[in-house]
Design a protein around this motif. Structure first.
Motif, PDB file in Angstrom:
ATOM      1  N   GLN A 129      51.422  11.841  31.092  1.00 46.93           N
ATOM      2  CA  GLN A 129      50.169  11.221  31.528  1.00 46.93           C
ATOM      3  C   GLN A 129      49.031  12.249  31.612  1.00 46.93           C
ATOM      4  N   VAL A 130      48.983  13.089  30.596  1.00 41.42           N
ATOM      5  CA  VAL A 130      47.913  14.087  30.467  1.00 41.42           C
ATOM      6  C   VAL A 130      47.064  13.708  29.259  1.00 41.42           C
ATOM      7  N   GLN A 131      45.778  13.590  29.471  1.00 41.54           N
ATOM      8  CA  GLN A 131      44.865  13.212  28.396  1.00 41.54           C
ATOM      9  C   GLN A 131      44.311  14.482  27.738  1.00 41.54           C
ATOM     10  N   VAL A 132      44.790  14.792  26.531  1.00 46.88           N
ATOM     11  CA  VAL A 132      44.327  15.985  25.828  1.00 46.88           C
ATOM     12  C   VAL A 132      44.512  15.792  24.323  1.00 46.88           C
ATOM     13  N   ASP A 133      43.504  16.221  23.563  1.00 47.08           N
ATOM     14  CA  ASP A 133      43.592  16.145  22.097  1.00 47.08           C
ATOM     15  C   ASP A 133      44.456  17.294  21.576  1.00 47.08           C
ATOM     16  N   VAL A 134      45.217  17.018  20.500  1.00 47.32           N
ATOM     17  CA  VAL A 134      46.072  18.031  19.877  1.00 47.32           C
ATOM     18  C   VAL A 134      45.736  18.102  18.394  1.00 47.32           C
ATOM     19  N   THR A 135      45.543  19.312  17.901  1.00 44.00           N
ATOM     20  CA  THR A 135      45.303  19.514  16.474  1.00 44.00           C
ATOM     21  C   THR A 135      46.084  20.746  16.021  1.00 44.00           C
ATOM     22  N   GLY A 136      45.938  21.099  14.740  1.00 40.63           N
ATOM     23  CA  GLY A 136      46.692  22.238  14.227  1.00 40.63           C
ATOM     24  C   GLY A 136      45.931  23.004  13.172  1.00 40.63           C
ATOM     25  N   VAL A 137      46.439  24.199  12.871  1.00 43.23           N
ATOM     26  CA  VAL A 137      45.850  25.045  11.836  1.00 43.23           C
ATOM     27  C   VAL A 137      46.959  25.886  11.219  1.00 43.23           C
ATOM     28  N   ILE A 138      46.891  26.101   9.915  1.00 43.43           N
ATOM     29  CA  ILE A 138      47.861  26.920   9.183  1.00 43.43           C
ATOM     30  C   ILE A 138      47.241  28.292   8.966  1.00 43.43           C
ATOM     31  N   VAL A 139      47.950  29.350   9.372  1.00 47.09           N
ATOM     32  CA  VAL A 139      47.396  30.697   9.299  1.00 47.09           C
ATOM     33  C   VAL A 139      48.343  31.625   8.526  1.00 47.09           C
ATOM     34  N   PHE A 140      47.795  32.349   7.570  1.00 45.98           N
ATOM     35  CA  PHE A 140      48.524  33.412   6.876  1.00 45.98           C
ATOM     36  C   PHE A 140      48.141  34.732   7.548  1.00 45.98           C
ATOM     37  N   PRO A 141      49.100  35.407   8.202  1.00 50.37           N
ATOM     38  CA  PRO A 141      48.768  36.530   9.084  1.00 50.37           C
ATOM     39  C   PRO A 141      48.431  37.844   8.404  1.00 50.37           C
ATOM     40  N   PHE A 142      48.718  37.980   7.095  1.00 48.64           N
ATOM     41  CA  PHE A 142      48.435  39.244   6.409  1.00 48.64           C
ATOM     42  C   PHE A 142      47.742  38.967   5.084  1.00 48.64           C
ATOM     43  N   ASN A 143      47.108  39.994   4.553  1.00 48.12           N
ATOM     44  CA  ASN A 143      46.384  39.850   3.288  1.00 48.12           C
ATOM     45  C   ASN A 143      47.289  40.145   2.092  1.00 48.12           C
ATOM     46  N   ASN A 144      48.554  39.702   2.168  1.00 46.07           N
ATOM     47  CA  ASN A 144      49.490  39.947   1.079  1.00 46.07           C
ATOM     48  C   ASN A 144      49.743  38.683   0.259  1.00 46.07           C
ATOM     49  N   ALA A 145      48.844  37.700   0.413  1.00 46.79           N
ATOM     50  CA  ALA A 145      48.995  36.446  -0.317  1.00 46.79           C
ATOM     51  C   ALA A 145      47.646  36.012  -0.894  1.00 46.79           C
ATOM     52  N   GLU A 146      47.680  35.518  -2.116  1.00 41.95           N
ATOM     53  CA  GLU A 146      46.502  34.927  -2.750  1.00 41.95           C
ATOM     54  C   GLU A 146      46.661  33.408  -2.635  1.00 41.95           C
ATOM     55  N   PRO A 201      39.473  25.413  26.255  1.00 38.66           N
ATOM     56  CA  PRO A 201      38.940  24.640  27.394  1.00 38.66           C
ATOM     57  C   PRO A 201      38.802  23.144  27.118  1.00 38.66           C
ATOM     58  N   TYR A 202      38.996  22.732  25.816  1.00 34.62           N
ATOM     59  CA  TYR A 202      38.743  21.339  25.461  1.00 34.62           C
ATOM     60  C   TYR A 202      39.911  20.624  24.788  1.00 34.62           C
ATOM     61  N   ASP A 203      40.827  21.385  24.181  1.00 31.41           N
ATOM     62  CA  ASP A 203      41.952  20.746  23.491  1.00 31.41           C
ATOM     63  C   ASP A 203      43.076  21.761  23.277  1.00 31.41           C
ATOM     64  N   VAL A 204      44.113  21.331  22.559  1.00 33.92           N
ATOM     65  CA  VAL A 204      45.251  22.199  22.255  1.00 33.92           C
ATOM     66  C   VAL A 204      45.362  22.355  20.736  1.00 33.92           C
ATOM     67  N   VAL A 205      45.471  23.611  20.283  1.00 35.82           N
ATOM     68  CA  VAL A 205      45.582  23.914  18.856  1.00 35.82           C
ATOM     69  C   VAL A 205      46.946  24.548  18.594  1.00 35.82           C
ATOM     70  N   ILE A 206      47.739  23.932  17.718  1.00 34.62           N
ATOM     71  CA  ILE A 206      49.026  24.497  17.311  1.00 34.62           C
ATOM     72  C   ILE A 206      48.796  25.343  16.066  1.00 34.62           C
ATOM     73  N   ILE A 207      49.225  26.603  16.111  1.00 32.39           N
ATOM     74  CA  ILE A 207      49.095  27.489  14.951  1.00 32.39           C
ATOM     75  C   ILE A 207      50.442  27.592  14.253  1.00 32.39           C
ATOM     76  N   GLU A 208      50.462  27.213  12.989  1.00 27.11           N
ATOM     77  CA  GLU A 208      51.654  27.355  12.157  1.00 27.11           C
ATOM     78  C   GLU A 208      51.477  28.609  11.307  1.00 27.11           C
ATOM     79  N   SER A 209      52.278  29.641  11.602  1.00 26.15           N
ATOM     80  CA  SER A 209      52.174  30.924  10.915  1.00 26.15           C
ATOM     81  C   SER A 209      53.043  30.928   9.665  1.00 26.15           C
ATOM     82  N   LYS A 210      52.486  31.442   8.549  1.00 29.34           N
ATOM     83  CA  LYS A 210      53.235  31.542   7.291  1.00 29.34           C
ATOM     84  C   LYS A 210      53.070  32.946   6.709  1.00 29.34           C
ATOM     85  N   ASN A 211      54.048  33.791   6.966  1.00 25.97           N
ATOM     86  CA  ASN A 211      54.008  35.152   6.441  1.00 25.97           C
ATOM     87  C   ASN A 211      54.733  35.183   5.102  1.00 25.97           C
ATOM     88  N   ILE A 212      54.024  34.800   4.055  1.00 31.71           N
ATOM     89  CA  ILE A 212      54.590  34.734   2.700  1.00 31.71           C
ATOM     90  C   ILE A 212      53.695  35.529   1.765  1.00 31.71           C
TER      91      ILE A 212
END
Length: 303
Positions: A133-150, A75-86
């Protein structure tokens, strides 16, 4: 890419010098897609309570070409999720920015830090919104989708999360933004969909610089995949499955389109489908292809 790589592997001899490379690339593509789907399922559980809009595989051609794995519009901004299945032991270093993966065998691989790509995505999406001409904040987050990585990492520009942390992160993220004005989430979602363009690549032989002669000819069984079919009167027959398939050549022509060219003439089709004569080939092409150009021997069929 996944469909094309599967087709390419099926129609390349295992002795081809690039066969192993393509097999590994297919595994990476499938793992990446599987990871993204898993993240989306977790996000869908949050959609109603957090009032978020979720988009998958958004490609924007301008002002900077970007392909976004997952976009979450809060409702307040846009979050880009970068998925890393490694899998394995993962170290994210900042100086220099590298992702170092160590397998159980001790084998090490070095990749670009996902933060580098995510920076480009955030920059590109921010430029897109400003152009619209859209006023919106953009941020990101890196996500590892499985518990197969330390994971070991240096604190960088974007948070690094395991999938189990994502729900709490988004709830807290939205909570921290409540002092800001709300944005029109649905409208922004529709705007991204309107400008989304499906990612197009040329034929795989062109894309990977493969000699089309290396592609196996023939019509293959859709049941056992690797067994060639024989033409029996007006049907295709598999000697292994004992199955008849009247339209098996459709898949073969789609393979040709994906791997070699989206246009074909009668003689090339006869050779690729391994048919006994051009009259049968011409009839099959005319039944299958609605779009064609040229006359007689110069006729080209659009696949």
């Amino acid at each position: 890419m996944i469909k094309g790589l599967r087709t390419l592997i099926q129609r390349l001899d295992t002795s081809h010098p690039l066969y192993t490379k393509f097999s590994q690339e297919l595994q990476q593509q499938e793992a990446g897609d599987f990871g993204e789907q898993h993240i989306i399922k977790q996000l869908q559980k949050l959609a109603n309570t957090l009032e978020i809009v979720i988009l998958h595989n958004i490609s924007l051609p301008a002002p900077i070409p970007i392909q976004l794995d997952i976009v979450v519009i809060t409702p307040y901004d846009v979050v880009i999720i970068e998925s890393k299945n490694i899998r394995g032991s993962i170290q994210l270093k900042l100086k220099p920015r590298q992702l170092i993966r160590t397998l159980e065998t001790g084998e090490r691989h070095i990749f670009n830090h996902p933060e580098i790509q995510l920076e480009e995505y955030v920059f590109g999406l921010d430029k897109f919104f400003k152009r619209q001409q859209v006023q919106v904040d953009v941020t990101g987050v890196i996500v590892f989708p499985f518990n197969n990585a330390e994971i070991q990492y240096d604190e960088g520009q974007f948070p690094v999360l395991m999938i189990r942390e994502l729900a709490h992160f988004l709830r807290q993220h939205v909570l921290n933004k409540q002092s800001q004005s709300k944005i029109p989430s649905e409208k922004i979602g529709h705007l991204l969909m309107e400008h989304h363009r499906v990612y197009q690549i040329p034929s795989f032989c062109t894309y990977y610089n493969i000699d089309p002669q290396a592609i196996k000819k023939g019509v293959y069984c859709r049941q056992c995949i690797q067994k060639k079919l024989i033409r029996n009167k007006k049907n295709w027959f598999c000697t292994h499955c004992k199955m008849y398939d009247k339209t098996a050549h459709h898949q073969a022509l789609q393979d040709y389109r994906m791997l070699i060219n989206d246009q074909i003439n009668t003689e090339t089709a006869r050779h690729f489908l391994e048919l006994p004569n051009r009259h049968i080939t011409k009839r099959l092409l005319q039944d299958y292809c609605t779009e064609r150009k040229g006359q007689n021997n110069q006729m080209l069929y659009q696949l």
